[in-house]
Design a protein around this motif. Structure first.
Motif, PDB file in Angstrom:
ATOM      1  N   LEU A   7     -43.779   5.006 162.517  1.00  0.00           N
ATOM      2  CA  LEU A   7     -42.369   4.752 162.230  1.00  0.00           C
ATOM      3  C   LEU A   7     -41.950   5.369 160.898  1.00  0.00           C
ATOM      4  O   LEU A   7     -40.867   5.951 160.785  1.00  0.00           O
ATOM      5  N   LYS A   8     -42.797   5.270 159.897  1.00  0.00           N
ATOM      6  CA  LYS A   8     -42.477   5.840 158.582  1.00  0.00           C
ATOM      7  C   LYS A   8     -42.377   7.360 158.662  1.00  0.00           C
ATOM      8  O   LYS A   8     -41.445   7.956 158.117  1.00  0.00           O
ATOM      9  N   GLN A   9     -43.341   8.001 159.338  1.00  0.00           N
ATOM     10  CA  GLN A   9     -43.310   9.462 159.452  1.00  0.00           C
ATOM     11  C   GLN A   9     -42.065   9.932 160.202  1.00  0.00           C
ATOM     12  O   GLN A   9     -41.395  10.869 159.784  1.00  0.00           O
ATOM     13  N   VAL A  10     -41.766   9.279 161.332  1.00  0.00           N
ATOM     14  CA  VAL A  10     -40.605   9.676 162.129  1.00  0.00           C
ATOM     15  C   VAL A  10     -39.323   9.479 161.324  1.00  0.00           C
ATOM     16  O   VAL A  10     -38.459  10.365 161.277  1.00  0.00           O
ATOM     17  N   TYR A  11     -39.200   8.334 160.675  1.00  0.00           N
ATOM     18  CA  TYR A  11     -37.996   8.075 159.888  1.00  0.00           C
ATOM     19  C   TYR A  11     -37.841   9.107 158.775  1.00  0.00           C
ATOM     20  O   TYR A  11     -36.748   9.624 158.547  1.00  0.00           O
ATOM     21  N   ASP A  12     -38.939   9.431 158.108  1.00  0.00           N
ATOM     22  CA  ASP A  12     -38.887  10.400 157.011  1.00  0.00           C
ATOM     23  C   ASP A  12     -38.545  11.816 157.507  1.00  0.00           C
ATOM     24  O   ASP A  12     -37.979  12.608 156.755  1.00  0.00           O
ATOM     25  N   LEU A  13     -38.865  12.127 158.757  1.00  0.00           N
ATOM     26  CA  LEU A  13     -38.513  13.430 159.321  1.00  0.00           C
ATOM     27  C   LEU A  13     -37.017  13.547 159.615  1.00  0.00           C
ATOM     28  O   LEU A  13     -36.459  14.641 159.593  1.00  0.00           O
ATOM     29  N   SER A  14     -36.387  12.422 159.901  1.00  0.00           N
ATOM     30  CA  SER A  14     -34.978  12.443 160.309  1.00  0.00           C
ATOM     31  C   SER A  14     -34.073  12.853 159.149  1.00  0.00           C
ATOM     32  O   SER A  14     -34.396  12.663 157.982  1.00  0.00           O
ATOM     33  N   VAL A  15     -32.928  13.414 159.513  1.00  0.00           N
ATOM     34  CA  VAL A  15     -31.890  13.718 158.535  1.00  0.00           C
ATOM     35  C   VAL A  15     -31.098  12.438 158.308  1.00  0.00           C
ATOM     36  O   VAL A  15     -30.428  11.941 159.213  1.00  0.00           O
ATOM     37  N   ASN A  16     -31.229  11.861 157.141  1.00  0.00           N
ATOM     38  CA  ASN A  16     -30.460  10.669 156.736  1.00  0.00           C
ATOM     39  C   ASN A  16     -30.537   9.496 157.718  1.00  0.00           C
ATOM     40  O   ASN A  16     -29.584   8.737 157.853  1.00  0.00           O
ATOM     41  N   GLY A  17     -31.656   9.365 158.436  1.00  0.00           N
ATOM     42  CA  GLY A  17     -31.786   8.254 159.379  1.00  0.00           C
ATOM     43  C   GLY A  17     -30.880   8.386 160.593  1.00  0.00           C
ATOM     44  O   GLY A  17     -30.414   7.381 161.131  1.00  0.00           O
ATOM     45  N   ASN A  18     -30.652   9.616 161.053  1.00  0.00           N
ATOM     46  CA  ASN A  18     -29.778   9.848 162.201  1.00  0.00           C
ATOM     47  C   ASN A  18     -30.588   9.861 163.495  1.00  0.00           C
ATOM     48  O   ASN A  18     -31.436  10.731 163.699  1.00  0.00           O
ATOM     49  N   PHE A  19     -30.300   8.880 164.361  1.00  0.00           N
ATOM     50  CA  PHE A  19     -30.977   8.743 165.646  1.00  0.00           C
ATOM     51  C   PHE A  19     -29.945   8.485 166.733  1.00  0.00           C
ATOM     52  O   PHE A  19     -28.938   7.806 166.492  1.00  0.00           O
ATOM     53  N   ASN A  20     -30.227   9.015 167.932  1.00  0.00           N
ATOM     54  CA  ASN A  20     -29.377   8.774 169.106  1.00  0.00           C
ATOM     55  C   ASN A  20     -27.908   9.075 168.821  1.00  0.00           C
ATOM     56  O   ASN A  20     -27.015   8.371 169.269  1.00  0.00           O
ATOM     57  N   HIS A  21     -27.676  10.116 168.076  1.00  0.00           N
ATOM     58  CA  HIS A  21     -26.329  10.586 167.710  1.00  0.00           C
ATOM     59  C   HIS A  21     -25.522   9.546 166.936  1.00  0.00           C
ATOM     60  O   HIS A  21     -24.296   9.526 167.009  1.00  0.00           O
ATOM     61  N   GLU A  22     -26.225   8.701 166.216  1.00  0.00           N
ATOM     62  CA  GLU A  22     -25.602   7.757 165.287  1.00  0.00           C
ATOM     63  C   GLU A  22     -26.122   8.087 163.899  1.00  0.00           C
ATOM     64  O   GLU A  22     -27.288   8.432 163.732  1.00  0.00           O
ATOM     65  N   THR A  23     -25.263   7.951 162.910  1.00  0.00           N
ATOM     66  CA  THR A  23     -25.647   8.358 161.565  1.00  0.00           C
ATOM     67  C   THR A  23     -26.070   7.177 160.706  1.00  0.00           C
ATOM     68  O   THR A  23     -25.609   6.052 160.896  1.00  0.00           O
ATOM     69  N   GLY A  24     -26.951   7.467 159.773  1.00  0.00           N
ATOM     70  CA  GLY A  24     -27.286   6.548 158.698  1.00  0.00           C
ATOM     71  C   GLY A  24     -28.004   5.265 159.057  1.00  0.00           C
ATOM     72  O   GLY A  24     -27.739   4.229 158.468  1.00  0.00           O
ATOM     73  N   TRP A  25     -28.923   5.317 160.016  1.00  0.00           N
ATOM     74  CA  TRP A  25     -29.712   4.119 160.308  1.00  0.00           C
ATOM     75  C   TRP A  25     -30.578   3.800 159.096  1.00  0.00           C
ATOM     76  O   TRP A  25     -31.204   4.687 158.510  1.00  0.00           O
ATOM     77  N   SER A  26     -30.655   2.548 158.747  1.00  0.00           N
ATOM     78  CA  SER A  26     -31.620   2.132 157.731  1.00  0.00           C
ATOM     79  C   SER A  26     -33.004   2.107 158.379  1.00  0.00           C
ATOM     80  O   SER A  26     -33.125   2.072 159.610  1.00  0.00           O
TER      81      SER A  26
END
Length: 101
Positions: A7-26
């Motif tokens: 989870l840490k690696q995947v989150y750190d790879l993301s641009v600003n916590g952007n997942f499923n076309h939503e921005t800024g996930w914590s």
């Protein structure tokens, strides 16, 4: 890897916590989302989309064994498109959302 490491690696790879076309996930929201999707002991994988510096990509998070987890992001756009086409085929006759997989 452990679930936490994945989870840490995947989150750190993301641009600003952007997942499923939503921005800024914590990180907390991301962890909660993954936990919710793995609420069934039978579930071994989930599919999401992740924004990387070069655009949106499919991401699979895999529960290999109880304490062994991994993730997969395609290496090429062609591979990413093949995943999309396989998903569309499976969902063609159902009303499931891609993020419910």
């Amino acid at each position: 890897m452990t679930k936490g490491e994945v989870l840490k690696q995947v989150y750190d790879l993301s641009v600003n916590g952007n997942f499923n076309h939503e921005t800024g996930w914590s990180f907390s929201k991301f962890k909660s989302y993954v936990a919710e999707k793995f609420n069934s002991e039978k579930r071994q994988s989930i599919i999401m989309e992740i924004e990387l510096p070069d655009g949106w990509w499919y991401l699979s998070i895999l529960k290999v064994k109880d304490e062994l987890w991994d993730y997969y992001i395609p290496d090429t756009r062609e591979e990413n498109d093949r995943i999309y086409n396989e998903i569309v085929k499976e969902l063609e006759n159902s009303k499931q959302n891609i993020y419910d997989l």
